[in-house]
Design a protein around this motif. Sequence first.
Motif, PDB file in Angstrom:
ATOM      1  N   LEU A  47       0.838  -1.194   0.000  1.00 23.42           N
ATOM      2  CA  LEU A  47       0.000   0.000   0.000  1.00 23.42           C
ATOM      3  C   LEU A  47       0.876   1.249   0.000  1.00 23.42           C
ATOM      4  CD1 LEU A  47      -2.909  -0.687   2.538  1.00 23.42           C
ATOM      5  CD2 LEU A  47      -3.023  -0.626   0.047  1.00 23.42           C
ATOM      6  N   ASP A  48       0.578   2.171  -0.881  1.00 28.20           N
ATOM      7  CA  ASP A  48       1.211   3.486  -0.859  1.00 28.20           C
ATOM      8  C   ASP A  48       0.304   4.453  -1.611  1.00 28.20           C
ATOM      9  OD1 ASP A  48       1.557   2.614  -3.422  1.00 28.20           O
ATOM     10  OD2 ASP A  48       3.584   3.380  -3.655  1.00 28.20           O
ATOM     11  N   LYS A  49       0.697   5.704  -1.657  1.00 21.66           N
ATOM     12  CA  LYS A  49      -0.139   6.718  -2.304  1.00 21.66           C
ATOM     13  C   LYS A  49       0.343   6.960  -3.730  1.00 21.66           C
ATOM     14  CE  LYS A  49      -2.130   9.919  -0.010  1.00 21.66           C
ATOM     15  NZ  LYS A  49      -2.507  11.116   0.773  1.00 21.66           N
ATOM     16  N   ARG A  50      -0.612   7.080  -4.648  1.00 22.24           N
ATOM     17  CA  ARG A  50      -0.318   7.361  -6.054  1.00 22.24           C
ATOM     18  C   ARG A  50      -1.136   8.573  -6.502  1.00 22.24           C
ATOM     19  NH1 ARG A  50       1.830   2.382  -8.128  1.00 22.24           N
ATOM     20  NH2 ARG A  50       3.076   1.621  -6.387  1.00 22.24           N
ATOM     21  N   ARG A  51      -0.786   9.118  -7.668  1.00 21.17           N
ATOM     22  CA  ARG A  51      -1.466  10.304  -8.188  1.00 21.17           C
ATOM     23  C   ARG A  51      -2.567   9.890  -9.148  1.00 21.17           C
ATOM     24  NH1 ARG A  51       2.863  14.342 -10.522  1.00 21.17           N
ATOM     25  NH2 ARG A  51       0.961  15.600 -10.701  1.00 21.17           N
ATOM     26  N   PRO A  52      -3.829  10.201  -8.840  1.00 15.34           N
ATOM     27  CA  PRO A  52      -4.938   9.831  -9.728  1.00 15.34           C
ATOM     28  C   PRO A  52      -4.789  10.392 -11.139  1.00 15.34           C
ATOM     29  CG  PRO A  52      -5.769  10.501  -7.590  1.00 15.34           C
ATOM     30  CD  PRO A  52      -4.300  10.827  -7.598  1.00 15.34           C
ATOM     31  N   LEU A  53      -4.249  11.605 -11.264  1.00 14.60           N
ATOM     32  CA  LEU A  53      -4.090  12.208 -12.586  1.00 14.60           C
ATOM     33  C   LEU A  53      -3.152  11.393 -13.459  1.00 14.60           C
ATOM     34  CD1 LEU A  53      -4.671  14.523 -14.532  1.00 14.60           C
ATOM     35  CD2 LEU A  53      -2.762  15.783 -13.495  1.00 14.60           C
ATOM     36  N   MET A  54      -2.094  10.851 -12.880  1.00  9.48           N
ATOM     37  CA  MET A  54      -1.169  10.029 -13.658  1.00  9.48           C
ATOM     38  C   MET A  54      -1.840   8.751 -14.150  1.00  9.48           C
ATOM     39  SD  MET A  54       1.492  11.755 -13.989  1.00  9.48           S
ATOM     40  CE  MET A  54       2.357  10.463 -14.886  1.00  9.48           C
ATOM     41  N   ALA A  55      -2.708   8.177 -13.316  1.00 10.70           N
ATOM     42  CA  ALA A  55      -3.453   6.988 -13.734  1.00 10.70           C
ATOM     43  C   ALA A  55      -4.332   7.298 -14.935  1.00 10.70           C
ATOM     44  CB  ALA A  55      -4.285   6.459 -12.570  1.00 10.70           C
ATOM     45  N   VAL A  56      -4.960   8.467 -14.925  1.00  7.91           N
ATOM     46  CA  VAL A  56      -5.811   8.876 -16.046  1.00  7.91           C
ATOM     47  C   VAL A  56      -4.992   9.084 -17.313  1.00  7.91           C
ATOM     48  CG1 VAL A  56      -7.292  10.733 -16.916  1.00  7.91           C
ATOM     49  CG2 VAL A  56      -7.592   9.879 -14.579  1.00  7.91           C
ATOM     50  N   ILE A  57      -3.878   9.782 -17.185  1.00  5.37           N
ATOM     51  CA  ILE A  57      -3.039  10.083 -18.354  1.00  5.37           C
ATOM     52  C   ILE A  57      -2.536   8.799 -19.003  1.00  5.37           C
ATOM     53  CG2 ILE A  57      -0.839  11.088 -19.079  1.00  5.37           C
ATOM     54  CD1 ILE A  57      -1.312  13.295 -16.990  1.00  5.37           C
ATOM     55  N   TRP A  58      -2.029   7.859 -18.199  1.00  8.84           N
ATOM     56  CA  TRP A  58      -1.518   6.611 -18.769  1.00  8.84           C
ATOM     57  C   TRP A  58      -2.627   5.768 -19.376  1.00  8.84           C
ATOM     58  CZ3 TRP A  58       3.091   6.335 -20.319  1.00  8.84           C
ATOM     59  CH2 TRP A  58       4.131   6.928 -19.625  1.00  8.84           C
ATOM     60  N   SER A  59      -3.812   5.823 -18.792  1.00 17.98           N
ATOM     61  CA  SER A  59      -4.948   5.089 -19.368  1.00 17.98           C
ATOM     62  C   SER A  59      -5.364   5.672 -20.705  1.00 17.98           C
ATOM     63  CB  SER A  59      -6.139   5.114 -18.401  1.00 17.98           C
ATOM     64  OG  SER A  59      -5.852   4.373 -17.238  1.00 17.98           O
ATOM     65  N   LEU A  60      -5.229   6.978 -20.875  1.00 19.68           N
ATOM     66  CA  LEU A  60      -5.562   7.609 -22.153  1.00 19.68           C
ATOM     67  C   LEU A  60      -4.536   7.253 -23.222  1.00 19.68           C
ATOM     68  CD1 LEU A  60      -6.749  11.137 -20.976  1.00 19.68           C
ATOM     69  CD2 LEU A  60      -8.166   9.347 -21.999  1.00 19.68           C
ATOM     70  N   PHE A  61      -3.270   7.140 -22.829  1.00 17.02           N
ATOM     71  CA  PHE A  61      -2.238   6.740 -23.790  1.00 17.02           C
ATOM     72  C   PHE A  61      -2.486   5.317 -24.289  1.00 17.02           C
ATOM     73  CE2 PHE A  61       0.958   9.978 -22.042  1.00 17.02           C
ATOM     74  CZ  PHE A  61       0.737  10.819 -23.124  1.00 17.02           C
ATOM     75  N   THR A  62      -2.645   4.394 -23.357  1.00 19.95           N
ATOM     76  CA  THR A  62      -2.947   2.996 -23.685  1.00 19.95           C
ATOM     77  C   THR A  62      -3.775   2.412 -22.551  1.00 19.95           C
ATOM     78  OG1 THR A  62      -0.879   2.688 -24.913  1.00 19.95           O
ATOM     79  CG2 THR A  62      -2.019   0.703 -24.162  1.00 19.95           C
ATOM     80  N   PRO A  63      -5.029   2.043 -22.797  1.00 19.23           N
ATOM     81  CA  PRO A  63      -5.852   1.435 -21.748  1.00 19.23           C
ATOM     82  C   PRO A  63      -5.153   0.223 -21.133  1.00 19.23           C
ATOM     83  CG  PRO A  63      -7.221   2.010 -23.620  1.00 19.23           C
ATOM     84  CD  PRO A  63      -5.794   2.266 -24.042  1.00 19.23           C
ATOM     85  N   GLY A  64      -5.092   0.221 -19.808  1.00 14.61           N
ATOM     86  CA  GLY A  64      -4.399  -0.840 -19.081  1.00 14.61           C
ATOM     87  C   GLY A  64      -3.168  -0.333 -18.352  1.00 14.61           C
TER      88      GLY A  64
END
Length: 263
Positions: free
Chosen positions: A142-159
């Motif tokens: 468990l650790d903290k991640r940035r939600p915006l980065m998750a969105v950006i990478w999903s837009l580049f390639t889903p997954g």
Amino acid sequence: MDNFKSTNTERRFKAHVSALGTTQLHLRNPYIIAWWSAAFPGFGHLLLSKYLRGYALFIWEIFVNNMANINQAMVYSFTGNIEMAKAVLEPRWMLLYIPVYIYGIWDSYRTSVDMNKVFLLAEHENANFNTYTIGALEINYLDKRRPLMAVIWSLFTPGLGQLYIHRVVTAIFTMAFMILFVYFSGILVAFHYLFLGEITQATQVMDPQWLLFIPSHVGFSVYDSYVNTVENNKLFESEQRKFLMEKYQQYRVKIPISVDGVK
């Protein structure tokens, strides 16, 4: 942390951290879950971490939809060509499609309501759960991640957004089917012709039957990665808060209070 798998000293756990990902309970809007099931059968269940049920409905949707030519008929309907829409539909497969489609919406709504109740009970019990696992293939914690980065990478390639937050199984599944959709829809070839200015050729190489799977797939990847990043952050804070209270709060300095000079 394998002892958490074999013993059940508490009735309910809020989460489980394994080499394949972090599975957790949290409050969900049943209407949003039902909407995702309507957008693409299986997505609502995947958001609930009901993976076997979700993958089964997802694969069923692709198979039966292609056999019934439902996406192709939708394209003709959107362009006002109703007669062609009726002509391409395969009635035997279309009538098989309807009850399972409705079931997916109903079951995801029902399950989300039940799981919200279970979460409230688990939150009240606040039982310990494993927060760290290390093995031959993976490390997860468990650790903290940035939600915006998750969105950006999903837009580049889903997954990729799911990989960012260590949802390995969902990431592999999402990326594999994205490759399938992109290949059979011809969308990258269409982009190639579009960059060359050949608009007519770009339109002709695309297959609408496979193309219509892509928007829902991309949208789900973005939403799933964002929501789970936010909830993972909340879970990390909750576990950290409990740990500090149990290990350190009892040792805090107690300052005596004096009243009119008397302690």
